[in-house]
Design a protein around this motif. Sequence first.
Motif, PDB file in Angstrom:
ATOM      1  N   ARG A 162       0.633  18.466  58.110  1.00 15.85           N
ATOM      2  CA  ARG A 162       0.356  19.750  57.772  1.00 15.85           C
ATOM      3  C   ARG A 162      -1.213  19.409  59.321  1.00 15.85           C
ATOM      4  O   ARG A 162      -1.339  20.044  60.056  1.00 15.85           O
ATOM      5  CB  ARG A 162      -0.985  19.163  57.167  1.00 15.85           C
ATOM      6  N   GLY A 189       0.969  20.989  61.735  1.00 17.90           N
ATOM      7  CA  GLY A 189       0.770  22.410  62.072  1.00 17.90           C
ATOM      8  C   GLY A 189       2.201  23.090  61.066  1.00 17.90           C
ATOM      9  O   GLY A 189       1.520  24.384  60.714  1.00 17.90           O
ATOM     10  N   ARG A 212       2.464  25.152  57.611  1.00 15.59           N
ATOM     11  CA  ARG A 212       2.115  25.362  56.248  1.00 15.59           C
ATOM     12  C   ARG A 212       2.494  25.025  55.076  1.00 15.59           C
ATOM     13  O   ARG A 212       3.881  24.595  55.170  1.00 15.59           O
ATOM     14  CB  ARG A 212       2.192  27.135  57.053  1.00 15.59           C
TER      15      ARG A 212
END
Length: 296
Positions: A199, A202, A204
């Motif tokens: 996370r 970056g 998702r």
Amino acid sequence: MSEPQSGAPARRGLSPGAVTAALVTPAYLWLTVAIFLPLVAMLVFSFLTAAPFGNRAVSFTGAHYLVFYNRPYLVEVALRSLALGAWTTGICALIGLPAALALSRAFRGRTREVLFFLVILPFWTNGLVRVFSWTMVLRENGILDDLIRTVWAGAPSIGILYSYPAIVVGLVHAYLPYMILTCYLSVVAIDDEILEAARSLGARAPVVFGKIVLPLAAPGLIAGSVLIFVPVIGSFMEPRILGGTAGVTIGTVIEDQFTQAFNWPLGSALSFIMLAVVLVVFAVFSRALRGRLTLS
């Protein structure tokens, strides 16, 4: 402190191999008596012309294995049973993995204990009672219809008793706990730091699930699929009670050979044919799933 006597023999513990053998021997003895010996007996039965009881003459033959291929309806029933196993296993996976994730990540303490109790609650009741309880829910003008008409007075009946979907509902209810528990054991072992690192870089939620959670949960998914798919293929109680005329599966055909026609050799042969088919399906499925998850 007194010195050990020079002539005294040194104490030696059991070797690791001896300890392992002592621990696994009772389990393998039980498997031999309860599983392997009955399977050997059934294999012998499948090559006999008749069950070895009474005064009937018995000889060896392989004709019972050819019956499966000489009767097209048996092949059709077997394919229907495989499809039933695939539907049940797939639905259990779609429900079981998210449930396992929720149990391992979203709930703690007493709440998790209560939810686990609800998961294993079906194991506390007799299987026949569970199946008959679904007949009261799924039949026309049953409990499900009453609940819907409470909200929508003019709703038509959606009773699905004695249909293929009713069989799937009963089987999913019976075997879903296996998928939840096996997936939970895999999911709970996933390190939270791995997810946090993904996370922070970056990723998702869909990427984290597809690239990290799903591959690490694969052992639980495969184990749960084995525990569900294999018995569903040979199930006969749910198809017979919930399916009616639509509930003819290879399991009901085999049961009829043992309990109605008393043709034990044919029933044994059909059982071993389906066992071979299931082993082939799982060998291909497991290899393909592991390869795909490794590549991902």
